[in-house]
Enzyme design. Structure first.
Site, PDB file in Angstrom:
ATOM      1  N   ASP A 179       0.868  -1.185   0.000  1.00 10.76           N
ATOM      2  CA  ASP A 179       0.000   0.000   0.000  1.00 10.76           C
ATOM      3  C   ASP A 179       0.905   1.236   0.000  1.00 10.76           C
ATOM      4  O   ASP A 179       1.829   1.335   0.818  1.00 10.76           O
ATOM      5  CB  ASP A 179      -0.873  -0.028   1.265  1.00 10.76           C
ATOM      6  CG  ASP A 179      -1.929   1.065   1.281  1.00 10.76           C
ATOM      7  OD1 ASP A 179      -3.102   0.737   1.456  1.00 10.76           O
ATOM      8  OD2 ASP A 179      -1.565   2.252   1.130  1.00 10.76           O
ATOM      9  N   ASP A 181      -4.071   2.299  -4.747  1.00  6.06           N
ATOM     10  CA  ASP A 181      -2.664   2.280  -4.304  1.00  6.06           C
ATOM     11  C   ASP A 181      -2.326   1.004  -3.530  1.00  6.06           C
ATOM     12  O   ASP A 181      -1.406   0.990  -2.734  1.00  6.06           O
ATOM     13  CB  ASP A 181      -2.365   3.509  -3.433  1.00  6.06           C
ATOM     14  CG  ASP A 181      -2.904   3.390  -2.018  1.00  6.06           C
ATOM     15  OD1 ASP A 181      -3.913   2.674  -1.818  1.00  6.06           O
ATOM     16  OD2 ASP A 181      -2.306   3.992  -1.114  1.00  6.06           O
ATOM     17  N   GLU A 182      -3.106  -0.047  -3.745  1.00  2.00           N
ATOM     18  CA  GLU A 182      -2.855  -1.264  -2.957  1.00  2.00           C
ATOM     19  C   GLU A 182      -3.082  -2.526  -3.790  1.00  2.00           C
ATOM     20  O   GLU A 182      -3.953  -2.552  -4.656  1.00  2.00           O
ATOM     21  CB  GLU A 182      -3.748  -1.286  -1.711  1.00  2.00           C
ATOM     22  CG  GLU A 182      -5.206  -1.142  -2.041  1.00  2.00           C
ATOM     23  CD  GLU A 182      -6.114  -1.007  -0.833  1.00  2.00           C
ATOM     24  OE1 GLU A 182      -5.950  -1.753   0.128  1.00  2.00           O
ATOM     25  OE2 GLU A 182      -7.019  -0.157  -0.894  1.00  2.00           O
TER      26      GLU A 182
HETATM   27  P1  TTP Z   1      -5.285   4.930   1.404  1.00  2.00           P
HETATM   28  O1  TTP Z   1      -4.248   3.912   1.040  1.00  2.00           O
HETATM   29  O2  TTP Z   1      -6.402   4.533   2.302  1.00  2.00           O
HETATM   30  O3  TTP Z   1      -4.600   6.183   2.092  1.00  2.00           O
HETATM   31  P2  TTP Z   1      -3.197   6.858   1.793  1.00  2.00           P
HETATM   32  O4  TTP Z   1      -2.392   6.117   0.770  1.00  2.00           O
HETATM   33  O5  TTP Z   1      -3.415   8.317   1.473  1.00  2.00           O
HETATM   34  O6  TTP Z   1      -2.502   6.799   3.212  1.00  2.00           O
HETATM   35  P3  TTP Z   1      -1.819   5.538   3.922  1.00  2.00           P
HETATM   36  O7  TTP Z   1      -0.363   5.913   4.051  1.00  2.00           O
HETATM   37  O8  TTP Z   1      -2.485   5.442   5.245  1.00  2.00           O
HETATM   38  O9  TTP Z   1      -2.041   4.342   3.051  1.00  2.00           O
HETATM   39  O10 TTP Z   1      -5.946   5.503   0.085  1.00  2.00           O
HETATM   40  C1  TTP Z   1      -5.201   5.710  -1.123  1.00  2.00           C
HETATM   41  C2  TTP Z   1      -5.662   6.979  -1.799  1.00  2.00           C
HETATM   42  O11 TTP Z   1      -7.050   6.883  -2.108  1.00  2.00           O
HETATM   43  C3  TTP Z   1      -5.507   8.234  -0.955  1.00  2.00           C
HETATM   44  O12 TTP Z   1      -4.229   8.831  -1.104  1.00  2.00           O
HETATM   45  C4  TTP Z   1      -6.608   9.122  -1.431  1.00  2.00           C
HETATM   46  C5  TTP Z   1      -7.657   8.180  -1.957  1.00  2.00           C
HETATM   47  N1  TTP Z   1      -8.801   8.106  -1.035  1.00  2.00           N
HETATM   48  C6  TTP Z   1      -9.929   8.868  -1.339  1.00  2.00           C
HETATM   49  O13 TTP Z   1      -9.967   9.569  -2.356  1.00  2.00           O
HETATM   50  N2  TTP Z   1     -10.982   8.823  -0.483  1.00  2.00           N
HETATM   51  C7  TTP Z   1     -10.969   8.067   0.669  1.00  2.00           C
HETATM   52  O14 TTP Z   1     -11.940   8.055   1.424  1.00  2.00           O
HETATM   53  C8  TTP Z   1      -9.786   7.293   0.966  1.00  2.00           C
HETATM   54  C9  TTP Z   1      -9.721   6.443   2.213  1.00  2.00           C
HETATM   55  C10 TTP Z   1      -8.736   7.347   0.095  1.00  2.00           C
HETATM   56 MG    MG Z   2      -2.131   4.076   0.914  1.00  4.80          MG
END
Ligand code: TTP
Ligand code: MG
Length: 380
Positions: free
Chosen positions: A25, A121-122
């Site tokens: 991720d 992103d995962e």
């Molecule tokens: P995530 O992987 O949940 O968050 P992140 O990568 O920003 O942070 P982390 O380091 O905790 O993994 O989500 C990936 C992307 O998806 C995030 O950058 C923005 C988008 N996103 C949204 O647009 N709306 C949402 O509600 C969430 C949870 C994420």
């Molecule tokens: Mg992330």
């Protein structure tokens, strides 16, 4: 209760792990891309999403510096600004995120033929046929992290474990830029000190119920007799109990395959340019009704809601919000759409050419099955 005493209650399969799964991720994905593009943002509390002028809309994500103030994804921008007055806001470069995401998924494909993209992103990679043990998996993960960084100048966090859910949990315990390897015999000790919300699907509501029953950590749940767990928390409570006690709660036969992500959407174009917000909402409401009805017919619940909006000059925006728990009602979609739409409240509704709503991140609910969340909602 000692694991050995429980053994007779569960099949051999539940106790055996024969896979090595890697979960990756990206860290603060959208925010990290913005910082890469504009290094002067580095080290600042940054949010992506919403409208910087009006301070309306919802936070898509934020930098780790902003998280220190309590800011998080899904929070209204107005609240984020209150928590952190010197917050830096950017609207987001959504087409670039898609490009970066595709590129990174392309890199990951080289590491295993068996891959499941789980979000923008995962992804999960099945390494069972690629490596001979967890040490080799760790080395491969280090290479993968270097590859991702070399290609996109972005860091990611990786978990390696015997199944998908554990690999995800492991990755989340050492963010950002982490690498956590969790071997089968370490599972219950590893999970014991973690807050019960570390288990995907255990959101705020479920946590309240767990706390009322004396369960704060995964270890607290693991110690309860399984009969009591079933009685108090139902089928999914028992599944969570098995997980925290080191049982395999995922099907192990066969390898997982790349599945097409399911979604249901509807969008409508306005062929005149005199619409007002009321018209826009009539259209959105009708789309919401259609897609939620379809989801119910298919017996699917969903977590992510996306609003699409296109203006007369063809500028098109999509904004997504992922709920903490699976949902199934029009009301929940309407609430999310309403907050996502706030970002555009300073625009003239005359200029809107198209609006649409999508629900995605879906799971099938069979008739006899209740998710942990539904169970808790009912008992509340
Ligand atoms: P995530 O992987 O949940 O968050 P992140 O990568 O920003 O942070 P982390 O380091 O905790 O993994 O989500 C990936 C992307 O998806 C995030 O950058 C923005 C988008 N996103 C949204 O647009 N709306 C949402 O509600 C969430 C949870 C994420
Ligand atoms: Mg992330």
């Amino acid at each position: 209760m000692a694991l050995a005493n429980q053994a007779t209650y569960f099949s051999e399969k539940e106790q055996s792990f024969d896979s090595i799964i890697l979960y990756m991720d990206l860290d603060a994905f959208f925010a990290s891309v913005e910082i890469r593009e504009n290094p002067s943002l580095a080290g600042k509390p940054l949010i992506v999403g919403g409208n910087p002028k009006t301070k309306r809309g919802v936070v898509s994500t934020c930098s780790y510096e902003a998280r220190k103030f309590g800011v998080h994804s899904g929070m209204p921008v107005s609240q984020a600004v209150k928590l952190c007055p010197h917050l830096v806001m950017v609207r987001g470069t959504y087409s670039l995120y898609t490009k970066v995401s595709n590129n990174i998924m392309g890199i990951l494909k080289h590491y295993s033929d068996v891959m499941k993209v789980a979000g923008n992103d995962e992804a999960h990679l099945d390494l069972t046929d690629v490596v001979s043990d967890y040490e080799e998996a760790r080395k491969l993960a280090m290479e993968l992290k270097d590859d991702v960084y070399a290609s996109e100048k972005l860091t990611c966090s990786v978990g390696i474990a015997p199944n998908k859910i554990l690999a995800k949990i492991a990755s989340e315990t050492d963010k950002p830029d982490g690498l956590v390897v969790l071997k089968p015999l370490e599972i219950s000790d590893f999970l014991a000190p973690l807050d019960i919300t570390a288990i995907p699907g255990v959101g705020k509501k479920s946590k309240e119920i767990f706390i009322r029953n004396g369960v704060n950590t995964c270890g607290d749940l693991a110690k309860l007799p399984h009969q009591l767990v079933y009685q108090k928390f139902g089928k999914y409570g028992l599944k969570t109990w098995k997980l925290v006690n080191g049982y395999n709660t995922e099907k192990t036969e066969g390898k997982f395959v790349s599945r097409e992500r399911k979604s249901i959407s509807e969008e409508r174009t306005f062929f005149h340019s005199y619409s007002n917000w009321k018209d826009i909402w009539v259209s959105l409401d009708s789309s919401i009704q259609t897609i939620v009805t379809k989801a119910k017919e298919k017996k699917m619940n969903f977590r992510t809601v996306t609003l699409k909006i296109r203006f007369q000059n063809f500028d098109t925006y999509t904004r997504s919000y992922s709920l903490q728990c699976y949902a199934n009602s029009e009301k929940q979609v309407r609430e999310v759409v309403s907050i996502l739409l706030e970002e555009f409240s300073d625009k003239s509704p005359d200029n809107i050419r198209l609006v649409g709503v999508k629900i995605s991140n879906m799971i099938k609910i069979d008739d006899n099955q209740k998710t942990l969340t539904q169970f808790f909602n009912k008992t509340d």
